[in-house]
Scaffold this motif. Structure first.
Motif: not given
Length: 98
Positions: A16-24
């Motif tokens: 469903a989610v694959d290796n997500v990287s995020l900087y908020a």
């Protein structure tokens, strides 16, 4: 600040989610944009621990969310569900504040 580092989640063998990287960054507007079923809601639910990620790390203000009590974590996060959770006669700001 919210940081996701290599976060993944599968349901019944389907990613469903694959290796997500995020900087908020704090006080910055961040948008998760994508087609229906691409993992936006699953990603947000992992941030407030409604769903536990299979892998990766999520940190809020430098602290790993796995170290936080889920109820305490959720009380510190604003989260508005789309559709059923919104009042159509309210503005976006009023829906969030409600």
């Amino acid at each position: 600040m919210v940081v996701l580092d290599g976060v993944s989640k599968s349901f019944n063998g389907h990613k469903a989610v694959d290796n997500v990287s995020l900087y908020a960054r704090e006080k910055e507007i961040t948008v998760l944009l994508g087609t229906s079923g691409c993992g936006k809601t699953t990603t947000l639910k992992m941030v407030n621990r409604l769903i536990e990620p299979d892998s990766g790390t999520i940190r809020i203000n430098g602290k790993n969310i796995k170290d936080a009590n889920p109820d305490t974590l959720r009380r510190a996060i604003g989260f508005v569900m789309q559709h059923a959770g919104l009042f159509p006669h309210y503005t976006v700001a009023r829906n969030i504040a409600a």
